[in-house]
Design a protein around this motif. Structure first.
Motif, PDB file in Angstrom:
ATOM      1  N   ALA A 377       0.844  -1.193   0.000  1.00 40.91           N
ATOM      2  CA  ALA A 377       0.000   0.000   0.000  1.00 40.91           C
ATOM      3  C   ALA A 377       0.880   1.244   0.000  1.00 40.91           C
ATOM      4  N   THR A 378       0.397   2.282  -0.648  1.00 40.22           N
ATOM      5  CA  THR A 378       1.211   3.490  -0.790  1.00 40.22           C
ATOM      6  C   THR A 378       0.351   4.729  -0.601  1.00 40.22           C
ATOM      7  N   ALA A 379       0.992   5.830  -0.273  1.00 40.46           N
ATOM      8  CA  ALA A 379       0.277   7.102  -0.168  1.00 40.46           C
ATOM      9  C   ALA A 379      -0.221   7.518  -1.547  1.00 40.46           C
ATOM     10  N   PRO A 380      -1.351   8.209  -1.620  1.00 37.85           N
ATOM     11  CA  PRO A 380      -1.880   8.615  -2.919  1.00 37.85           C
ATOM     12  C   PRO A 380      -0.886   9.478  -3.691  1.00 37.85           C
ATOM     13  N   PRO A 381      -0.775   9.285  -4.993  1.00 39.19           N
ATOM     14  CA  PRO A 381       0.019  10.221  -5.805  1.00 39.19           C
ATOM     15  C   PRO A 381      -0.614  11.611  -5.730  1.00 39.19           C
ATOM     16  N   ASN A 382       0.194  12.642  -5.961  1.00 43.07           N
ATOM     17  CA  ASN A 382      -0.411  13.976  -5.994  1.00 43.07           C
ATOM     18  C   ASN A 382      -1.220  14.133  -7.287  1.00 43.07           C
ATOM     19  N   LEU A 383      -1.930  15.257  -7.405  1.00 40.37           N
ATOM     20  CA  LEU A 383      -2.872  15.417  -8.516  1.00 40.37           C
ATOM     21  C   LEU A 383      -2.191  15.333  -9.875  1.00 40.37           C
ATOM     22  N   THR A 384      -1.020  15.962 -10.018  1.00 41.74           N
ATOM     23  CA  THR A 384      -0.349  15.940 -11.318  1.00 41.74           C
ATOM     24  C   THR A 384       0.125  14.538 -11.660  1.00 41.74           C
ATOM     25  N   GLN A 385       0.624  13.815 -10.668  1.00 39.19           N
ATOM     26  CA  GLN A 385       1.079  12.447 -10.908  1.00 39.19           C
ATOM     27  C   GLN A 385      -0.099  11.544 -11.249  1.00 39.19           C
ATOM     28  N   LEU A 386      -1.151  11.594 -10.445  1.00 38.66           N
ATOM     29  CA  LEU A 386      -2.294  10.714 -10.662  1.00 38.66           C
ATOM     30  C   LEU A 386      -2.984  11.010 -11.982  1.00 38.66           C
ATOM     31  N   GLY A 387      -3.110  12.293 -12.317  1.00 40.21           N
ATOM     32  CA  GLY A 387      -3.760  12.636 -13.575  1.00 40.21           C
ATOM     33  C   GLY A 387      -3.030  12.039 -14.766  1.00 40.21           C
ATOM     34  N   LEU A 388      -1.700  12.135 -14.765  1.00 40.46           N
ATOM     35  CA  LEU A 388      -0.924  11.566 -15.864  1.00 40.46           C
ATOM     36  C   LEU A 388      -1.010  10.048 -15.862  1.00 40.46           C
ATOM     37  N   MET A 389      -0.941   9.439 -14.679  1.00 45.43           N
ATOM     38  CA  MET A 389      -1.061   7.983 -14.591  1.00 45.43           C
ATOM     39  C   MET A 389      -2.409   7.508 -15.123  1.00 45.43           C
ATOM     40  N   GLN A 390      -3.482   8.186 -14.760  1.00 46.85           N
ATOM     41  CA  GLN A 390      -4.815   7.774 -15.212  1.00 46.85           C
ATOM     42  C   GLN A 390      -4.956   7.911 -16.727  1.00 46.85           C
ATOM     43  N   GLN A 391      -4.403   8.983 -17.266  1.00 45.65           N
ATOM     44  CA  GLN A 391      -4.515   9.177 -18.707  1.00 45.65           C
ATOM     45  C   GLN A 391      -3.728   8.113 -19.468  1.00 45.65           C
ATOM     46  N   ILE A 392      -2.508   7.819 -19.006  1.00 48.94           N
ATOM     47  CA  ILE A 392      -1.709   6.806 -19.692  1.00 48.94           C
ATOM     48  C   ILE A 392      -2.314   5.422 -19.490  1.00 48.94           C
ATOM     49  N   LYS A 393      -2.872   5.145 -18.326  1.00 43.43           N
ATOM     50  CA  LYS A 393      -3.529   3.847 -18.122  1.00 43.43           C
ATOM     51  C   LYS A 393      -4.720   3.696 -19.067  1.00 43.43           C
ATOM     52  N   ALA A 394      -5.479   4.766 -19.283  1.00 41.10           N
ATOM     53  CA  ALA A 394      -6.581   4.711 -20.243  1.00 41.10           C
ATOM     54  C   ALA A 394      -6.073   4.407 -21.641  1.00 41.10           C
ATOM     55  N   VAL A 395      -4.945   5.019 -22.025  1.00 41.04           N
ATOM     56  CA  VAL A 395      -4.346   4.749 -23.339  1.00 41.04           C
ATOM     57  C   VAL A 395      -3.909   3.283 -23.439  1.00 41.04           C
ATOM     58  N   GLU A 396      -3.294   2.763 -22.360  1.00 43.14           N
ATOM     59  CA  GLU A 396      -2.887   1.354 -22.366  1.00 43.14           C
ATOM     60  C   GLU A 396      -4.084   0.432 -22.551  1.00 43.14           C
ATOM     61  N   ARG A 397      -5.181   0.726 -21.851  1.00 43.02           N
ATOM     62  CA  ARG A 397      -6.371  -0.122 -21.945  1.00 43.02           C
ATOM     63  C   ARG A 397      -6.960  -0.075 -23.364  1.00 43.02           C
ATOM     64  N   LEU A 398      -6.979   1.098 -23.967  1.00 38.24           N
ATOM     65  CA  LEU A 398      -7.472   1.213 -25.342  1.00 38.24           C
ATOM     66  C   LEU A 398      -6.574   0.446 -26.306  1.00 38.24           C
TER      67      LEU A 398
END
Length: 446
Positions: A377-398
Motif C-alpha cells: 500500500a502506498t500514499a496517494p500520488p499527488n494530482l499531477t502524478q495521478l492525472g498523468l497515470m490515469q490518462q496513460i492507463k486509459a491509453v494502455e487499456r485502449l
C-alpha cells in the motif's frame, strides 16, 4: 529448475546468463532453454554463453530451440524478452511519429502504442501456451512496453506474470550512493506506471533523506537525472522522476534533439547489432569479446538525446550490482527459495494506488516470496502524478482493446488521447502511418 528465455537469440541474453552463473543458491537454474525464431542468432548467443561459462565448474546447461512449445514445456520460470517486428519495426515506431512532428520513441508516446499493438497478440498467445504447458511457471516479462504487456498477459495467467524494469531500482541505488548510504538500508517510496514514475521519499533509519539530496547541488549533480531535468526542476517537483518523464516535461526539446541527430536510437541499433551478429558468426571463438565491446558502446549512448555529455564510465558500470537481469534473478530466487525481498516491480495493484482500479498494473514497491508478488500500500500520488497515470492507463487499456479485438476505433482513440499527441487529425495520421509501415500492426486490423 528450468528457465525458458523467449527471445533467446537477443543481444541482452548474456546479461541474464552471467547473473545465473554467479547464483550459488538452492534450488538453482540447471537448464536454460533459449527460444528464438532465428537459428542464426541462437548460434551466436550460444557461443557467447559458452565462453562466459568456460571458467565455471557447474554452469547451467544451455539448450536452443526454434519451437515455442519445446521451450515452455515444463519450465519453472519463463523470461519473456521478445521483439515483434524486430529492430526494423522499432525504427518505424520512431520515424512515423517524427515525420509528424511528435515524439518517436520505442516505449513512450505513439511509438509505444504501435509497439504494443503488434506485441500484445503475440504475448497473449505465449501466455496461453504457458498456461497449457507450464501451468505452475511464473512469467517474468522484460518485453516493452512492460506495463501494457504485463497487464495483457495477466488476463490469461493472473498474478503469475510480473513485469521487470531496472530504472526505478537503479535510481534508488544512485540516490543512496550520492548520499554515501548503504543501499541495503534505504527504503524507497516510488509510485507510477512503467517508464512513468516518481521517487517521492527515500527513508534511512526512519528519516526521509531525499530533501537533503535535493538541497545539495554537489550531491544532486552526481545523478543522471540532474543532467536530464536540471536541479532547479527536481527541487520544484520535490521528488525525482523516472528518466523517461523527460519526454513529457521537455517534450519539444526531446523531439527537436532526436530529429537533429543523424540516426534514431533504433537505426543505430539496427546497424550495431547487424555488425555484431555478422562478426560474431564469422569468429565464434571471439563471440564474447565482440559482444562485450558492443554492449559497452550501446550502454554509453543510451538516452543520449536527454543525457547529453553525461555518460557512465564502462569501468564504473561493471561495478554495479546489475540491471534488469539482477532484478529478475532476485524475483526468481525469492519465489523459488522463499527468500523474501522488497523491490519495485510492475504488478497488478489490487487497489494499492488510490485512483486506479484493482486490475491496473502499476509500478511500485512489492514484497516477493514463495506465494508470489504482493504490492505494498502506498500514499496517494499527488494530482499531477495521478492525472498523468490515469490518462496513460486509459491509453494502455485502449491499446489492449484494439490489439485483442482489431478495433481501429480503439486504436485511434489510444493515439488521440495520449498527452504527447496534440491533435485527433495527427492521431489518425499516426494510425495510418504505422499500419502502412509495419505489417505486424496492419495484421492486427485484419
Amino acid at each position: 529448475m528450468k528457465l525458458a528465455i523467449l527471445g533467446g537469440g537477443g543481444f541482452r541474453v548474456p546479461l541474464v546468463y552471467k547473473a545465473l552463473l554467479s547464483d550459488e543458491g538452492s534450488p538453482r537454474v540447471e537448464t536454460v532453454t533459449l527460444y528464438d525464431p532465428s537459428p542464426d542468432r541462437l548460434r551466436v548467443i550460444e557461443s557467447v554463453l559458452a565462453q562466459q561459462a568456460a571458467t565455471f565448474a557447474d554452469p547451467p546447461r544451455v539448450e536452443t530451440t526454434t519451437e515455442l512449445d519445446t521451450a515452455v514445456h515444463g519450465s519453472d520460470f519463463v523470461f519473456s524478452a521478445i521483439r515483434v517486428g524486430g529492430l526494423t519495426g522499432r525504427t518505424q515506431d520512431e520515424r512515423v511519429a517524427l515525420r509528424l512532428g511528435v515524439l518517436g520513441q520505442e516505449t513512450t508516446g505513439p511509438g509505444g502504442i504501435a509497439y504494443g499493438l503488434r506485441t500484445i497478440p503475440v504475448a497473449m498467445r505465449i501466455a496461453d501456451r504457458v498456461r497449457a504447458l507450464a501451468p505452475n511457471a511464473y512469467v517474468i516479462n522484460f518485453t516493452n512496453p512492460a506495463g501494457m504487456i504485463t497487464e495483457s498477459m495477466q488476463r490469461v495467467l493472473g498474478n503469475r506474470v510480473v513485469g521487470i524494469c531496472d530504472t526505478p531500482s537503479g535510481l534508488g541505488n544512485r540516490i543512496a550512493d550520492a548520499l554515501e548510504l548503504d543501499r541495503s538500508r534505504v527504503q524507497l517510496d516510488y509510485v507510477g506506471l512503467n517508464h512513468l514514475g516518481w521517487m517521492r521519499r527515500v527513508l534511512h533509519n526512519g528519516q526521509d533523506v531525499l530533501p537533503k539530496l535535493l538541497a545539495d547541488d554537489s550531491a544532486l549533480s552526481t545523478l543522471e537525472e540532474s543532467a536530464i531535468f536540471g536541479n532547479a526542476w527536481l527541487r520544484s517537483l520535490e521528488c525525482i522522476p523516472n528518466e523517461y518523464l523527460y519526454y513529457y516535461y521537455f517534450n519539444r526539446d526531446a523531439v527537436r534533439s532526436i530529429i537533429d541527430q543523424k540516426t534514431t536510437r533504433g537505426e543505430f541499433l539496427v546497424k550495431q547489432q547487424a555488425d555484431f551478429y555478422r562478426d560474431a558468426a564469422a569468429a565464434p571463438g571471439r563471440a564474447h569479446e565482440i559482444w562485450h565491446r558492443t554492449i559497452t558502446e550501446r550502454n554509453a549512448l543510451y538516452m543520449a538525446e536527454a543525457k547529453g555529455d553525461h555518460t557512465v564510465d564502462p569501468a564504473e558500470e561493471e561495478q554495479e550490482s546489475g540491471g534488469y537481469e539482477a532484478v529478475a534473478l532476485a524475483v526468481m530466487a525469492a519465489i523459488a527459495r522463499n527468500e523474501q525481498v522488497t523491490m519495485i516491480l510492475n504488478t497488478r495493484g489490487g487497489g494499492a494506488v488510490p485512483g486506479l482500479d484493482p486490475e491496473a498494473v502499476v509500478e511500485l514497491p512489492s514484497t516477493v516470496d514463495a506465494n508470489g508478488v504482493h504490492p505494498l500500500a502506498t500514499a496517494p500520488p499527488n494530482l499531477t502524478q495521478l492525472g498523468l497515470m490515469q490518462q496513460i492507463k486509459a491509453v494502455e487499456r485502449l491499446t489492449i482493446e484494439a490489439a485483442t479485438t482489431g478495433s481501429r476505433d480503439a486504436a485511434e482513440r489510444a493515439f488521440a488521447l495520449h498527452p504527447l499527441v496534440d491533435s485527433v487529425s495527427v492521431a489518425r495520421e499516426l494510425l495510418r502511418g504505422y499500419t502502412e509501415a509495419i505489417p505486424a500492426v496492419a495484421a492486427v486490423f485484419g
